[in-house]
Design an enzyme around this catalytic site. Structure first.
Site, PDB file in Angstrom:
ATOM      1  N   GLY B  86       0.871  -1.175   0.000  1.00  0.00           N
ATOM      2  CA  GLY B  86       0.000   0.000   0.000  1.00  0.00           C
ATOM      3  C   GLY B  86       0.902   1.216   0.000  1.00  0.00           C
ATOM      4  O   GLY B  86       1.807   1.306  -0.820  1.00  0.00           O
ATOM      5  N   SER B 118       5.804  -5.259  -1.515  1.00  0.00           N
ATOM      6  CA  SER B 118       5.733  -3.845  -1.905  1.00  0.00           C
ATOM      7  C   SER B 118       6.141  -2.982  -0.697  1.00  0.00           C
ATOM      8  O   SER B 118       7.294  -3.061  -0.275  1.00  0.00           O
ATOM      9  CB  SER B 118       4.334  -3.542  -2.435  1.00  0.00           C
ATOM     10  OG  SER B 118       4.287  -2.298  -3.086  1.00  0.00           O
ATOM     11  N   ALA B 119       5.249  -2.173  -0.137  1.00  0.00           N
ATOM     12  CA  ALA B 119       5.615  -1.360   1.031  1.00  0.00           C
ATOM     13  C   ALA B 119       6.178  -2.217   2.159  1.00  0.00           C
ATOM     14  O   ALA B 119       7.061  -1.784   2.909  1.00  0.00           O
ATOM     15  CB  ALA B 119       4.398  -0.578   1.523  1.00  0.00           C
ATOM     16  N   HIS B 155       8.166  -3.104  -7.525  1.00  0.00           N
ATOM     17  CA  HIS B 155       7.481  -2.769  -8.795  1.00  0.00           C
ATOM     18  C   HIS B 155       8.497  -2.199  -9.789  1.00  0.00           C
ATOM     19  O   HIS B 155       8.185  -1.277 -10.537  1.00  0.00           O
ATOM     20  CB  HIS B 155       6.374  -1.724  -8.592  1.00  0.00           C
ATOM     21  CG  HIS B 155       5.298  -2.100  -7.624  1.00  0.00           C
ATOM     22  ND1 HIS B 155       4.190  -2.831  -7.995  1.00  0.00           N
ATOM     23  CD2 HIS B 155       5.145  -1.854  -6.302  1.00  0.00           C
ATOM     24  CE1 HIS B 155       3.402  -2.995  -6.934  1.00  0.00           C
ATOM     25  NE2 HIS B 155       3.962  -2.413  -5.898  1.00  0.00           N
ATOM     26  N   GLU B 190       7.982  -6.774 -10.737  1.00  0.00           N
ATOM     27  CA  GLU B 190       6.756  -7.434 -10.279  1.00  0.00           C
ATOM     28  C   GLU B 190       6.839  -8.930 -10.545  1.00  0.00           C
ATOM     29  O   GLU B 190       7.289  -9.364 -11.605  1.00  0.00           O
ATOM     30  CB  GLU B 190       5.552  -6.807 -10.965  1.00  0.00           C
ATOM     31  CG  GLU B 190       5.373  -5.358 -10.512  1.00  0.00           C
ATOM     32  CD  GLU B 190       4.149  -4.683 -11.116  1.00  0.00           C
ATOM     33  OE1 GLU B 190       3.610  -5.182 -12.118  1.00  0.00           O
ATOM     34  OE2 GLU B 190       3.746  -3.637 -10.563  1.00  0.00           O
TER      35      GLU B 190
END
Lengths: 236, 236
Positions: B86, B118-119, B155, B190
């Site tokens: 997020g 991700s985060a 990403h 990704e």
């Protein structure tokens, strides 16, 4: 105040700042003594950055002084302030550390015209929170100059590279508005700009922009429209 | 330490976290009591986020507890820690404010397996400085968990939408490395991930990644390569 805030420096034909020349000429009027703030520049030296901008804006006859070469106490020597693009975090960090945040805000509120592009447009906003830049250094606080009451998202586009699964720009702006529901964001596409006195800002340029507010559909901005006009609640 | 750091949550087929299941199953072993950290979620509720992750990882039989429902003092109740993606700034801000930064770092250094995407992968790095996210809230400092000695750019792609004049990802990483010349950045496309004990991390997944260092050409990472192998000075 006299503000001129560009999305970016490259003109649609790829040349540097040429689309900014005529609006800048109108902003400058007879003024020549220009403070150029190069601190957003990361991969070129601030001397080179100042020289390159001076060269591109040569037809305007401005005399540029790089803010890295003088003390913030000398801000009143200049009657025009230009802030270049690059990395917004480094721009805010260096302006804060050297005393330029306060000095610039004071001069611009006292009437010195201000123009910036990309990171330099972000700097005019209440915070840096709608930059697209990578947070390469801690800016010591997210507050910026606060010359306008809304946020600008420069280089605005909602496109993603094909196949990419990261957030779109609209997703990012929506996240900002969830975290900051009272804020307004103007998505400013490349080639476009905003001009005005800080209270009334008018949208200019070839591509449609958008006003984003929490819980509302984006409202389109076209050349010549005031941001507050477009930001009226959407009738849908 | 036992670390598993994914670039992102969407599998190449668009399904949620399915590419993460087998590596997560290996990381979890017999462990079931799982702390899920949902603070990066901005536009969905943390309850919903926790439930959705639980549903997607149901084949693993994990019992998820959302970190928003318990005190950081209770960190030792869990024997697996998952951190969702997020917005990295909100993730760090909430973890810091609630005492989870310290509590998680302590547990993971003591042997509790950690996975994030991700985060959640950014959180394992020394700082949040190589996130792609918009700085929607001030995280109160750019330091993160520091479980690994290098930065991840999740990403990762160097593509830009057609016609766009903003910085490429490689430009952004180069800027970070000018401001932080001693750092190493792994661009993690990704679908890919890193696994290891923190000192030795191995690259996995279908797409080539890259190791970036200041003043060096990027070095390619392929499935099964150790990051420190790839990070050796480029012979060119």
């Amino acid at each position: 105040m006299h503000l001129l805030l560009f999305s970016n420096s490259r003109s649609p034909d790829g040349s540097y700042l040429t689309h900014a020349r005529e609006p800048l000429r109108a902003l400058a009027g007879e003024r020549r003594k220009t403070l150029f703030v190069p601190f957003a520049g990361v991969t070129t030296s601030w001397d080179d950055y100042t020289a390159n901008v001076g060269k591109s804006l040569a037809p305007l006859g401005l005399e540029l002084t790089g803010a890295h070469t003088v003390d913030a106490g000398a801000a009143d020597r200049y009657d025009l302030i230009l802030v270049g693009g690059g990395n917004t975090f480094q721009l805010v960090a260096e302006c804060r550390r050297r005393g330029w945040l306060q000095a610039i805000a004071q001069r611009v509120r006292a009437g010195t015209p201000y123009s910036g592009w990309s990171a330099g447009a972000n700097l005019a906003c209440p915070t840096l929170c709608t930059t697209n830049d990578m947070p390469i250094v801690d800016p010591g606080g997210f507050d910026a100059l606060g010359l306008i009451g809304f946020q600008i998202n420069p280089h605005y586009t909602n496109a993603l590279p094909a196949g990419h699964q990261g957030e779109t720009r609209n997703d990012r702006i929506a996240e900002f508005l969830v975290a900051n529901p009272a804020a307004t964001v103007v998505g400013l596409p490349e080639g476009d700009w905003l001009a005005g006195d800080g209270k009334r800002m008018t949208f200019h340029g070839p591509h449609a922009g958008y006003v984003f507010r929490h819980g509302q559909a984006p409202v389109e901005l076209r050349d010549g429209m005031a941001v507050d006009q477009a930001a009226l609640p959407n009738p849908r």
